[in-house]
Scaffold this active site. Structure first.
Site, PDB file in Angstrom:
ATOM      1  N   THR A 125       0.862  -1.187   0.000  1.00 20.48           N
ATOM      2  CA  THR A 125       0.000   0.000   0.000  1.00 20.48           C
ATOM      3  C   THR A 125       0.895   1.233   0.000  1.00 20.48           C
ATOM      4  O   THR A 125       2.060   1.161   0.390  1.00 20.48           O
ATOM      5  CB  THR A 125      -0.892   0.051   1.252  1.00 20.48           C
ATOM      6  OG1 THR A 125      -0.026   0.123   2.386  1.00 20.48           O
ATOM      7  CG2 THR A 125      -1.771  -1.168   1.366  1.00 20.48           C
ATOM      8  N   GLU A 177      -5.852  -3.256  -1.007  1.00 23.45           N
ATOM      9  CA  GLU A 177      -6.321  -4.356  -0.156  1.00 23.45           C
ATOM     10  C   GLU A 177      -7.488  -5.126  -0.756  1.00 23.45           C
ATOM     11  O   GLU A 177      -7.905  -6.146  -0.223  1.00 23.45           O
ATOM     12  CB  GLU A 177      -6.770  -3.803   1.211  1.00 23.45           C
ATOM     13  CG  GLU A 177      -5.659  -3.376   2.132  1.00 23.45           C
ATOM     14  CD  GLU A 177      -5.228  -1.929   1.924  1.00 23.45           C
ATOM     15  OE1 GLU A 177      -5.471  -1.391   0.815  1.00 23.45           O
ATOM     16  OE2 GLU A 177      -4.650  -1.345   2.850  1.00 23.45           O
ATOM     17  N   LYS A 185     -13.244  18.973   9.433  1.00 22.45           N
ATOM     18  CA  LYS A 185     -14.171  18.999  10.567  1.00 22.45           C
ATOM     19  C   LYS A 185     -14.326  20.446  11.019  1.00 22.45           C
ATOM     20  O   LYS A 185     -13.461  21.004  11.666  1.00 22.45           O
ATOM     21  CB  LYS A 185     -13.642  18.112  11.684  1.00 22.45           C
ATOM     22  CG  LYS A 185     -13.516  16.679  11.226  1.00 22.45           C
ATOM     23  CD  LYS A 185     -13.161  15.733  12.351  1.00 22.45           C
ATOM     24  CE  LYS A 185     -13.141  14.317  11.812  1.00 22.45           C
ATOM     25  NZ  LYS A 185     -11.841  13.837  11.413  1.00 22.45           N
ATOM     26  N   TRP A 211     -19.079  18.031   9.140  1.00 21.35           N
ATOM     27  CA  TRP A 211     -18.037  17.529   8.249  1.00 21.35           C
ATOM     28  C   TRP A 211     -18.213  18.123   6.858  1.00 21.35           C
ATOM     29  O   TRP A 211     -19.318  18.159   6.331  1.00 21.35           O
ATOM     30  CB  TRP A 211     -18.113  15.993   8.151  1.00 21.35           C
ATOM     31  CG  TRP A 211     -17.616  15.306   9.376  1.00 21.35           C
ATOM     32  CD1 TRP A 211     -17.402  15.870  10.601  1.00 21.35           C
ATOM     33  CD2 TRP A 211     -17.277  13.924   9.495  1.00 21.35           C
ATOM     34  NE1 TRP A 211     -16.954  14.921  11.480  1.00 21.35           N
ATOM     35  CE2 TRP A 211     -16.866  13.728  10.836  1.00 21.35           C
ATOM     36  CE3 TRP A 211     -17.274  12.855   8.618  1.00 21.35           C
ATOM     37  CZ2 TRP A 211     -16.459  12.486  11.312  1.00 21.35           C
ATOM     38  CZ3 TRP A 211     -16.880  11.609   9.082  1.00 21.35           C
ATOM     39  CH2 TRP A 211     -16.470  11.441  10.415  1.00 21.35           C
TER      40      TRP A 211
HETATM   41  P1  ADP Z   1      -4.340   2.364  -4.902  1.00 21.67           P
HETATM   42  O1  ADP Z   1      -2.982   2.954  -4.654  1.00 21.67           O
HETATM   43  O2  ADP Z   1      -4.343   0.986  -5.364  1.00 21.67           O
HETATM   44  O3  ADP Z   1      -5.266   3.247  -5.676  1.00 21.67           O
HETATM   45  P2  ADP Z   1      -4.701   2.715  -2.264  1.00 21.67           P
HETATM   46  O4  ADP Z   1      -5.002   1.532  -1.437  1.00 21.67           O
HETATM   47  O5  ADP Z   1      -3.418   3.416  -2.144  1.00 21.67           O
HETATM   48  O6  ADP Z   1      -5.021   2.209  -3.640  1.00 21.67           O
HETATM   49  O7  ADP Z   1      -5.797   3.822  -2.133  1.00 21.67           O
HETATM   50  C1  ADP Z   1      -7.126   3.487  -1.992  1.00 21.67           C
HETATM   51  C2  ADP Z   1      -7.899   4.740  -1.669  1.00 21.67           C
HETATM   52  O8  ADP Z   1      -8.006   5.583  -2.801  1.00 21.67           O
HETATM   53  C3  ADP Z   1      -9.304   4.464  -1.266  1.00 21.67           C
HETATM   54  O9  ADP Z   1      -9.395   4.023   0.066  1.00 21.67           O
HETATM   55  C4  ADP Z   1      -9.954   5.804  -1.522  1.00 21.67           C
HETATM   56  O10 ADP Z   1      -9.728   6.710  -0.464  1.00 21.67           O
HETATM   57  C5  ADP Z   1      -9.222   6.315  -2.720  1.00 21.67           C
HETATM   58  N1  ADP Z   1     -10.024   6.070  -3.929  1.00 21.67           N
HETATM   59  C6  ADP Z   1      -9.894   5.097  -4.829  1.00 21.67           C
HETATM   60  N2  ADP Z   1     -10.792   5.228  -5.820  1.00 21.67           N
HETATM   61  C7  ADP Z   1     -11.533   6.317  -5.532  1.00 21.67           C
HETATM   62  C8  ADP Z   1     -12.646   6.985  -6.153  1.00 21.67           C
HETATM   63  N3  ADP Z   1     -13.157   6.574  -7.309  1.00 21.67           N
HETATM   64  N4  ADP Z   1     -13.136   8.075  -5.541  1.00 21.67           N
HETATM   65  C9  ADP Z   1     -12.626   8.536  -4.384  1.00 21.67           C
HETATM   66  N5  ADP Z   1     -11.593   7.955  -3.760  1.00 21.67           N
HETATM   67  C10 ADP Z   1     -11.049   6.864  -4.313  1.00 21.67           C
END
Ligand code: ADP
Length: 542
Positions: A185, A330, A439, A444
């Site tokens: 991650t 994940e 916040k 929010w």
């Molecule tokens: P990756 O690097 O594989 O994209 P990460 O696990 O680093 O995934 O990041 C995942 C996070 O990215 C999610 O928990 C969310 O906050 C954000 N995210 C992914 N897709 C979207 C979306 N379409 N809209 C808003 N947030 C998103």
């Protein structure tokens, strides 16, 4: 009583076997890192993956060992995944956009034995090699003619290296739950954590993703993953394209608007997928050059929130259907995707875009809920928000080497760290990441809503909102914007524009115009760095 059907483990190499048997002549077209367009087929990919698997075995790689890949989307990178998993080892994708120290950290944590890479990254690795004691050989995805002189340990050109083995190799026969892939991650808090995919989780995720409401792949399909293989399994495409027999078009190292456009057009691509930043570059290029798509039908946008203005540009200007998707490393990674359910098929105009702006609904294999802080489920009414939690066969149950301890709640759900609403039709909308939400006086404010509103302004190319300390309200939003090329932004006019679309108390307290907004290695707005940049900033309203 057990069923009496055959036990046919869901192993990744069965995908490439199937592709070679049923869709053997189907093309895989790549922009090579060396430059020219390269063409091969699923049949040849399988043959060369067998060679590569045999060569890995000769090298002393054993089932469960990690083999790293730090590379662009090309046919060689794809072959290496089938080879690595086909002999029982684990592909570990490394994102080249990470800081060099982070790369060293994860390669050491993973104890990578071999590192396969592209010509592009040889200098980066030369600078890092001293810090990578577990790597005993570097394989460069190129041929002898392009192989640079390098001091990297046992460095060899991939083509020479696999030529030392033949195709007489049998794929491993292993448990479908065996580890197959490792992806860390982004680690915005603490050290990166390894997500260890299994053969089974990858196969199931890819089957779910091929469906019409997701990628919509079939034997006549043509797909171009702009999303890299190192970004959470390229959202399944390395597996789901060969599984369905779709032609696969790989963009290599060139992800700028002109290069992506050229490949979408010349290879008659129908479906593509990537993060908003690449579409921003593509749309700006097309607007400037007056270009149109001739074959593209569907664009999957995910990784961070797709601004409404981007969705509208694809759909109304270019006639391309947008599927907004949400997910995380994940989750293999796709957790929801925005196809239109039949009861909503009549929607048009603003009502349709309201729906398209949500992150869609969960496909089969993903269970979803929103909970309050006490773990109580919240109603699916499209208004009440809660912590978004997920469960399923393609969702992590724990991190590599037990980092982070038990990551599941009492009901076996994984807390995504996102705040979301879900409506009565199952459409989920991410309000924010829990740590990014602003916040203000007990209320929010969604940074995503403000960003989407700001980029709807014709002069704004990109927008980011962060919370800034406020003595009375705790936090107030600060809007940071990048102007479109050749345009200037007047902060007051921008706020007036936004004031017509969102509630007054949610309006940012100030606008800062910058030349560039920092991004993370996976193309998301890097709020951590942005907060750091504005740490000494005081709001004008204080
Ligand atoms: P990756 O690097 O594989 O994209 P990460 O696990 O680093 O995934 O990041 C995942 C996070 O990215 C999610 O928990 C969310 O906050 C954000 N995210 C992914 N897709 C979207 C979306 N379409 N809209 C808003 N947030 C998103």
């Amino acid at each position: 009583m057990l069923g009496l059907m055959q036990n046919w483990p869901l192993l990744i190499h069965k995908i490439i076997d199937h592709a070679a048997t049923q869709h053997g002549g189907r093309e895989v077209v790549s922009r090579s890192v060396e430059g020219p367009i390269h063409r091969t087929t699923y049949r040849d990919i399988r043959q060369r993956a067998l060679r590569c698997a045999k060569r890995l075995t000769q090298e002393g790689i054993r089932p469960g060992d990690r083999v790293a890949t730090l590379a662009w989307n090309t046919w060689r990178h794809l072959e290496s995944w089938y080879a690595i998993t086909g002999m029982g080892a684990v592909y570990h994708t490394i994102n080249p956009r990470l800081f060099p120290d982070q790369i060293a950290w994860i390669a050491n944590h993973a104890e990578d034995r071999i590192l396969m890479t592209d010509l592009t990254f040889v200098p980066l690795l030369e600078a890092l090699a001293d810090k990578l004691p577990t790597v005993r050989r570097y394989v460069v995805f190129t041929d002898a003619a392009h192989m640079p002189a390098t001091k990297l340990k046992n460095a060899v050109a991939y083509e020479d290296w696999i030529a030392e083995a033949d195709e007489d190799f049998r794929w491993i026969d292993c448990d479908e739950n065996a580890a197959a892939g490792l992806c860390y991650t982004s680690g915005t808090t603490g050290n990166p954590k390894g997500v260890l995919y299994s053969h089974r989780s990858n196969v199931l995720h890819s089957m779910a993703m091929s469906a019409p409401d997701c990628l919509g792949l079939g034997a006549r399909g043509v797909i171009l993953p702009v999303v890299p293989l190192f970004h959470a399994n390229s959202w399944s495409i390395a597996f789901s394209a060969p599984m369905s027999g779709a032609k696969l078009v790989m963009p290599g190292a060139k992800l700028d608007g002109a290069s992506v456009y050229e490949m979408l057009e010349s290879e008659q691509v129908q479906v593509t997928a990537g993060v908003p930043t690449v579409w921003l570059m593509l749309l700006q290029y097309m607007e400037k050059e007056g270009k149109r798509f001739s074959h593209l039908k569907r664009c999957v946008i995910g990784g961070s929130a797709a601004p409404r203005a981007m969705i509208e540009a694809f759909e109304t200007v270019h006639g391309v259907e947008v599927f907004h998707a949400w997910g995380m490393t994940e989750m293999s990674p796709v957790g929801s995707i925005g196809s239109i359910k039949p009861g909503l098929a009549h929607l048009q105009g603003d009502a349709l875009f309201d729906l398209k702006e949500t992150q869609g609904f969960a496909p089969f294999t993903v269970e979803m809920r929103i909970d309050d802080d006490q773990g109580r489920p919240q109603p699916w009414d499209g208004k009440t928000f809660g912590r978004l939690k997920v469960k399923g066969p393609c969702v992590a149950g724990g991190y590599f080497r037990g980092e982070g301890g038990n990551i599941l709640d009492a009901n076996g759900f994984f807390d995504t760290g996102d705040i979301a609403t879900i409506d009565e039709n199952g459409y989920m909308r991410i309000t924010d990441r829990a740590k990014d939400v602003i916040k203000s006086g007990g209320e929010w404010i969604s940074s995503i809503d403000l960003e989407n509103c700001a980029v709807a302004h014709p002069d704004v190319a990109e927008a980011a909102v962060i919370g800034v300390r406020h003595p009375k309200w705790d936090e107030r939003p600060l809007l940071v914007v990048v102007p479109k090329e050749g345009r200037t932004i007047d902060g007051a006019a921008l706020l007036a524009f936004m004031g017509e679309r969102i509630a007054r108390w949610q309006l940012p307290d100030d606008v800062q115009v910058v030349a560039e907004i920092p991004h993370t290695a996976t193309g998301k707005i890097n709020k951590l760095r942005l907060r750091d940049t504005f740490k000494d900033y005081t709001l004008p309203t204080i």
